[in-house]
Design a protein around this motif. Structure first.
Motif, PDB file in Angstrom:
ATOM      1  N   LYS A   1       1.626  -3.610  -5.513  1.00  0.00           N
ATOM      2  CA  LYS A   1       1.668  -4.239  -3.860  1.00  0.00           C
ATOM      3  C   LYS A   1       2.200  -5.307  -3.192  1.00  0.00           C
ATOM      4  N   LEU A   2       3.249  -5.813  -4.572  1.00  0.00           N
ATOM      5  CA  LEU A   2       3.901  -7.622  -4.279  1.00  0.00           C
ATOM      6  C   LEU A   2       5.170  -7.164  -4.364  1.00  0.00           C
ATOM      7  N   ALA A   3       5.015  -5.339  -4.270  1.00  0.00           N
ATOM      8  CA  ALA A   3       6.765  -5.175  -4.853  1.00  0.00           C
ATOM      9  C   ALA A   3       7.252  -5.117  -3.717  1.00  0.00           C
ATOM     10  N   PRO A   4       6.988  -4.377  -2.841  1.00  0.00           N
ATOM     11  CA  PRO A   4       7.897  -4.878  -1.306  1.00  0.00           C
ATOM     12  C   PRO A   4       7.932  -5.719  -0.396  1.00  0.00           C
ATOM     13  N   ILE A   5       7.041  -7.109  -0.814  1.00  0.00           N
ATOM     14  CA  ILE A   5       7.319  -8.460  -0.288  1.00  0.00           C
ATOM     15  C   ILE A   5       8.094  -8.623  -1.020  1.00  0.00           C
ATOM     16  N   SER A   6       8.196  -8.865  -2.845  1.00  0.00           N
ATOM     17  CA  SER A   6       9.242  -9.771  -3.100  1.00  0.00           C
ATOM     18  C   SER A   6      11.124  -9.078  -2.401  1.00  0.00           C
ATOM     19  N   ALA A   7      10.444  -8.179  -2.573  1.00  0.00           N
ATOM     20  CA  ALA A   7      11.777  -6.945  -1.703  1.00  0.00           C
ATOM     21  C   ALA A   7      12.198  -7.751  -0.264  1.00  0.00           C
TER      22      ALA A   7
END
Lengths: 107, 200
Positions: free
Chosen positions: B147-153
């Protein structure tokens, strides 16, 4: 963008003040607004003749930059996510009582 | 995925509408600003009505705050590969393009002043595409990369334009991380661009 954050703060305050009287599912309104914003973004692209004409040549470079930066970020974030989960089995919180109200269908 | 298809069809519809002269005189910047504010108000309203949110913020592990560093490292590592595909794009140019972190308005103006309109156009498109990629693929990113991936993207856009999608993919409890991340990334853009241009 600071004005936008002020709008969110106003919405938050309204939500805190009103949550005892009624609850409101914001997901549908937000999806509608996202659609309008993407439509407008598409129009901004379609209107800009210089951008449209150069998209074929410059666009490929831009696409490569965007895809590679997103890919790098996503891999790094996945690494951090796993590291945190491995360590204590949770990323944000593990309290079953504090689940978000917004469990609607995801975009 | 159904939501992404709806969103992308609105985007394509927007492009063709503009090409056919639809709403030719309308102030799009004003329109999108108004809808962004509506979006932000409702995002806030959703947060305010979520009783469990404040306890969740208190329980947040400190290491989640490392996320902006992940985004910077991942972005710069990724764009370092751009010169391998395009021989006429230098490494410093690639780093400058990546340092927009999706903040297309500021980064393209900044890059345009130092490196001229061509690189500015690429910067504008690259960062717009980054935002679009995040809006479209956030559900897939959160499913396969956490769930951190979309934020980093999302880079610098996670405090405003991509926040609603992140809320829907990751849940309300990720909003404090996303807002914190977006603000840090926003502030970092002019600093990184200044640093990168000092390397020319």
């Amino acid at each position: 963008m600071y004005i936008a954050i002020l709008f969110m703060a106003a919405g938050y305050l309204a939500g805190v003040l009103l949550r005892r009287r009624f609850t409101f599912r914001t997901g549908t309104v937000m999806l509608a607004a996202v659609c309008v914003l993407l439509f407008v973004l598409g129009m901004e692209l379609g209107r800009n003749r210089m951008l449209m004409e150069s998209l074929s040549t410059l666009g490929l470079k831009a696409l490569a930059v965007a895809v590679l930066s997103v890919a790098g970020s996503v891999v790094c974030a996945a690494f951090l996510y796993r590291m945190i989960r491995k360590d204590n089995g949770k990323v944000i919180a593990d309290n079953a009582e504090v689940q978000p109200d917004n469990n609607e269908k995801r975009i | 995925m159904k939501g992404s298809i709806i969103i992308v069809s609105f985007f394509v519809l927007g492009v063709f509408s503009a090409l056919n002269g639809f709403m030719e005189g309308a102030d799009l910047a004003l329109l999108s600003k108004i809808f962004l504010y509506v979006l932000m108000f409702f995002a806030g309203l959703g947060l305010g009505m979520d009783k469990g949110l404040v306890p969740l913020i208190r329980k947040q592990p400190a290491r989640v705050l490392l996320l902006p560093l992940c985004t910077m490292a991942g972005t710069f590592a990724g764009v370092s590969a751009v010169p391998l595909f395009f021989g006429d794009v230098s490494l410093t140019d690639s780093l400058a393009l990546g340092a927009g972190f999706g903040y297309y308005s500021l980064s393209s103006i900044f890059i345009g002043q130092v490196r001229g309109p061509e690189l500015a156009t690429i910067a504008l498109a690259a960062n717009v595409i980054r935002e679009i990629l995040t809006l479209l693929f956030a559900p897939l990113m959160s499913r396969y990369f956490g769930k951190l991936a979309p934020i980093s993207a999302g880079g610098a856009t996670t405090a405003d334009t991509t926040l609603p999608v992140i809320v829907r993919c990751c849940g309300n409890e990720y909003v404090p991380v996303a807002v914190f991340h977006g603000v840090v990334m926003d502030i970092s853009v002019p600093f990184f661009l200044t640093l990168i241009f000092s390397m020319y």
